[in-house]
Design a protein around this motif. Structure first.
Motif, PDB file in Angstrom:
ATOM      1  N   HIS A 159       0.862  -1.186   0.000  1.00  0.00           N
ATOM      2  CA  HIS A 159       0.000   0.000   0.000  1.00  0.00           C
ATOM      3  C   HIS A 159       0.899   1.237   0.000  1.00  0.00           C
ATOM      4  O   HIS A 159       0.708   2.144  -0.785  1.00  0.00           O
ATOM      5  N   GLY A 160       1.947   1.262   0.855  1.00  0.00           N
ATOM      6  CA  GLY A 160       2.875   2.376   0.864  1.00  0.00           C
ATOM      7  C   GLY A 160       3.837   2.299   2.029  1.00  0.00           C
ATOM      8  O   GLY A 160       3.750   1.420   2.886  1.00  0.00           O
TER       9      GLY A 160
ATOM     10  N   GLN B  46      -4.375   1.432   4.633  1.00  0.00           N
ATOM     11  CA  GLN B  46      -4.191   2.873   4.469  1.00  0.00           C
ATOM     12  C   GLN B  46      -3.512   3.535   5.655  1.00  0.00           C
ATOM     13  O   GLN B  46      -3.078   4.682   5.565  1.00  0.00           O
TER      14      GLN B  46
ATOM     15  N   LEU C 186      -0.709   2.554   6.972  1.00  0.00           N
ATOM     16  CA  LEU C 186       0.737   2.443   6.736  1.00  0.00           C
ATOM     17  C   LEU C 186       1.511   1.978   7.969  1.00  0.00           C
ATOM     18  O   LEU C 186       2.716   2.196   8.077  1.00  0.00           O
TER      19      LEU C 186
ATOM     20  N   GLU D 226       4.876  10.342   3.644  1.00  0.00           N
ATOM     21  CA  GLU D 226       4.384   9.089   3.076  1.00  0.00           C
ATOM     22  C   GLU D 226       4.673   9.005   1.580  1.00  0.00           C
ATOM     23  O   GLU D 226       4.687  10.015   0.861  1.00  0.00           O
TER      24      GLU D 226
ATOM     25  N   ASP E 146       2.832   6.888  -1.045  1.00  0.00           N
ATOM     26  CA  ASP E 146       1.614   6.083  -1.093  1.00  0.00           C
ATOM     27  C   ASP E 146       1.338   5.619  -2.515  1.00  0.00           C
ATOM     28  O   ASP E 146       1.352   6.421  -3.458  1.00  0.00           O
TER      29      ASP E 146
ATOM     30  N   ASP F 113      -6.736  11.098  -0.451  1.00  0.00           N
ATOM     31  CA  ASP F 113      -5.551  10.965  -1.293  1.00  0.00           C
ATOM     32  C   ASP F 113      -5.816  11.510  -2.693  1.00  0.00           C
ATOM     33  O   ASP F 113      -6.900  11.320  -3.264  1.00  0.00           O
TER      34      ASP F 113
ATOM     35  N   ASP G 244      -2.887   7.484  -6.728  1.00  0.00           N
ATOM     36  CA  ASP G 244      -2.217   6.292  -6.211  1.00  0.00           C
ATOM     37  C   ASP G 244      -0.707   6.330  -6.446  1.00  0.00           C
ATOM     38  O   ASP G 244      -0.055   5.281  -6.510  1.00  0.00           O
TER      39      ASP G 244
END
Length: 675
Positions: A103-104, A121, A123, A142, A144, A153, A156
């Motif tokens: 996801h990130g 989400q 993280l 971040e 992301d 957000d 992506d």
């Protein structure tokens, strides 16, 4: 002699302790031979043989952290002013699927190196209960690779500066500026190394983030934020990294890292750092080609045997149809879900209904608890509703919606995999002989949770989502008793501003809006009607329609209305509460339930308006008119403002509902037009 040794030891301690307490620089050109005294790793984070830190792997819904083991002094203890600092690090993200990230990761400064965060989400930094709290004292940058609508957000593939929350204070598409000030985008999940500089200048209170695909730092940062970090940072904090995966997985790699207080971070050279793994190139040697040509006849014979085996395998394999290739969430194998539920054993059964059965399971690889919904062959829901649930819920992400993790189809078996809701469905706490009685505070919180989720479906998503089956059994409770709306098997989507088409009437008796059988058109307003029934049953502890003496039926909204006319509204409150509730909140919920249950769709508020009422931003009038006797041309705003100007007394029981001719005051806040 002993006295001299003691003096020498005390001198060494005096000289040595300040060095440790005033550490102001880190430098790791790779992490080979770095021990636990320098770095603290948790979750799935490991140092690989070539000196690279692999924070996450290709497992869904995991998280990990890598922090420098000792706290670093970040503020002047005398003035309380944060020091300037600079950090440089190289990272790479290798996605399970090239077009989808999951996801990130984030560079972070936190009070603890053992963060109680969640994956997806969050993280690995925060969780649903502490996100946004000023007491977090969290600073993060971040990177992301998944767009989360709940945190706003932008896309992506972005970089964001986060202060105490995952809703970025500033964010931008990942990229860098060339020497001629031209912006070039960078694909975070490309698998290629990216060098980052995070700088804070305390003299001007400026945070800046700079990216580059090379070792040369661009002159212009890609992202800047003016903010004094002194109130955010504590005197001593931990510095490091956090990463997580979601429904899809990515491997997050850290190649090198440097950090400096009151000065530029030591330079990193990408060419001298360990590199992330790359796809193996297939080489075909001359000898191998010659070998193939010499053994061609043998291979032909092998094909005959293999063909028989393949034919049998294909005959029993799952057929993937065209629509399945466009479904977003993860597709699980049937064997994986069968193993997770111990062969769909009865002791793993969570519940059942007309749609089929729901089983508790534990995914073999990640050990995450899930709920597996198995649609029966005879189910009325069928393939059409199954596809609807995947295509709608699979793209939705909100804290008050049950998260769809993935799905599976094997011939006639249709399966959906959800987050496991530890406390089951709301209806088992409201009706019959519930072992646990929910307090009014818990009920009111659940009501607001469901309203928030339903408002998101109607107005917060890229399309309008009509749930069409809002009821207590479809409200699920997690381990913290947060309410989440689930079961999207009957959901329909259409574009904002469009007119939903006619469809067959579906839903549950008692929650169906009266216009549905007549028009066949489900709408956001029909969802509001069902939510009104939910409000009444949560407050009263009764189902919308239930039998009573002499085989008659008690219709909840009519019963509440009759008690209201008699001035005995509090008599409808669930007796299991034993009188322990906030009268103003209960009366507001009952009144709102009757307004939402109005026979006229135009009189019902939108879910956004419902949320505002539940949050206390707007007040309902003291007196309401009986549902179903209002001009069909009148809207909810007209309905509110049609009353006079008498005051609204929140503390008096005289605020019970009355007839339609009594004047009362409304809030000065104006609603938008009802749907």
């Amino acid at each position: 002699m002993q006295t001299h040794l003691q003096f020498l030891a005390s001198v060494l301690v005096f000289l040595f302790v300040p060095v440790l307490s005033q550490l102001d620089q880190l430098m790791y050109a790779g992490f080979k031979d770095v021990g636990p005294n320098n770095l603290t790793l948790d979750g799935t984070a490991v140092i690989e043989k070539n000196g690279i830190i692999r924070l996450t792997n290709e497992t869904n819904r995991i998280m990990s952290h890598a922090f420098y083991s000792l706290p670093i002094q970040l503020k002047n203890s005398t003035t309380g002013k944060a020091f300037s600092f600079s950090s440089s690090f190289a990272f790479a993200v290798v996605s399970e699927f090239p077009k989808f990230g999951g996801h990130g990761m984030a560079f972070t400064i936190a009070p603890s190196k053992h963060l109680k965060g969640l994956p997806i989400q969050y993280l690995g930094l925060l969780n649903s209960s502490n996100v946004g709290n000023f007491s977090n004292h969290l600073f993060a940058v971040e990177f992301d690779t998944a767009k989360d609508l709940d945190f706003g957000d932008i896309n992506d593939n972005h970089v964001g500066i986060d202060i105490n929350t995952l809703k970025s204070n500033a964010s931008v598409t990942a990229g860098y500026y060339t020497t001629d000030s031209t912006k070039q985008d960078i694909n975070i999940k490309s698998g290629k190394p990216i060098l980052v500089w995070v700088d804070y200048d305390s003299s001007v209170n400026l945070v800046s983030v700079t990216l580059s695909p090379t070792s040369i730092k661009p002159k212009t940062p890609i992202l800047s934020l003016h903010m004094d970090l002194s109130p955010i940072l504590l005197d001593n904090m931990y510095v490091g990294f956090s990463a997580s995966t979601g429904m899809l997985a990515s491997s997050h790699y850290l190649l090198g890292w440097s950090f400096k207080i009151n000065g530029p971070a030591p330079r990193l050279d990408l060419s001298s750092l360990p590199q992330p793994p790359q796809p193996k190139k297939k080489h075909m040697s001359l000898i191998f080609i010659t070998g193939i040509s010499l053994t061609a006849s043998v291979i032909v014979l092998c094909f005959v045997v293999f063909g028989i085996y393949l034919f049998r395998k294909i005959k029993n394999a799952d057929v993937i149809e065209a629509w399945e290739l466009q479904i977003g969430p993860h597709r699980y194998s049937y064997q994986e879900l069968k193993k997770a539920t111990k062969g769909f054993k009865e002791k793993e059964l969570l519940g059942q209904g007309g749609f089929g059965r729901v089983y508790k399971g534990t995914l073999p690889k990640s050990k995450i608890q899930v709920a597996v919904k198995r649609v029966s062959h005879e189910s009325k829901q069928g393939l059409r509703e199954f596809v609807s649930e995947i295509s709608s819920l699979g793209r939705l992400c909100h804290r008050n919606l049950v998260q769809l993790l993935g799905w599976c189809r094997r011939r006639g078996d249709l399966l959906l995999v959800y987050d496991f809701m530890a406390n089951g469905s709301l209806d088992k706490y409201l009706f019959d002989d519930a072992e646990i009685v929910l307090s009014w505070e818990q009920r009111f919180k659940i009501i607001k949770d469901v309203a928030s989720g339903l408002s998101f479906l109607h107005e917060g998503y890229e399309q309008v989502v009509i749930h069409r089956d809002v009821k207590a059994s479809n409200v699920l409770l997690d381990f913290e008793l947060n309410g989440k709306l689930g079961d999207f098997g009957l959901a329909r989507l259409y574009e904002h501003g469009a007119n939903p088409g006619t469809t067959r009437v579906v839903g549950t008796l008692g929650y169906l809006a009266p216009e549905l059988p007549r028009t066949g058109k489900a709408s956001t307003s029909s969802d509001v009607f069902a939510f009104g029934a939910l409000l009444l049953e949560v407050a009263c502890g009764r189902r919308p329609i239930e039998p009573k003496a002499l085989e008659q039926e008690l219709v909840l909204v009519e019963w509440v209305w009759e008690k209201y006319k008699q001035g005995k509204l509090l008599e409808v409150v669930d007796p299991k509460l034993n009188g322990r509730f906030d009268e103003c909140e209960v009366i507001m919920v009952l009144k709102l339930g009757m307004v939402c249950s109005n026979d006229m769709p135009t009189i019902r508020p939108s879910m956004r308006q419902v949320v505002m009422i539940l949050d206390g931003e707007v007040e309902l009038p003291n007196e309401l008119r009986k549902p179903g006797i209002i001009d069909s041309q009148e809207g909810f705003d007209d309905f509110l403002h049609s009353f006079g100007t008498s005051s609204f007394d929140k503390t008096s029981s005289s605020s019970y509902l009355g007839n339609r001719d009594v004047n009362t005051n409304t809030s000065s806040i104006s609603f938008a037009n009802s749907p």
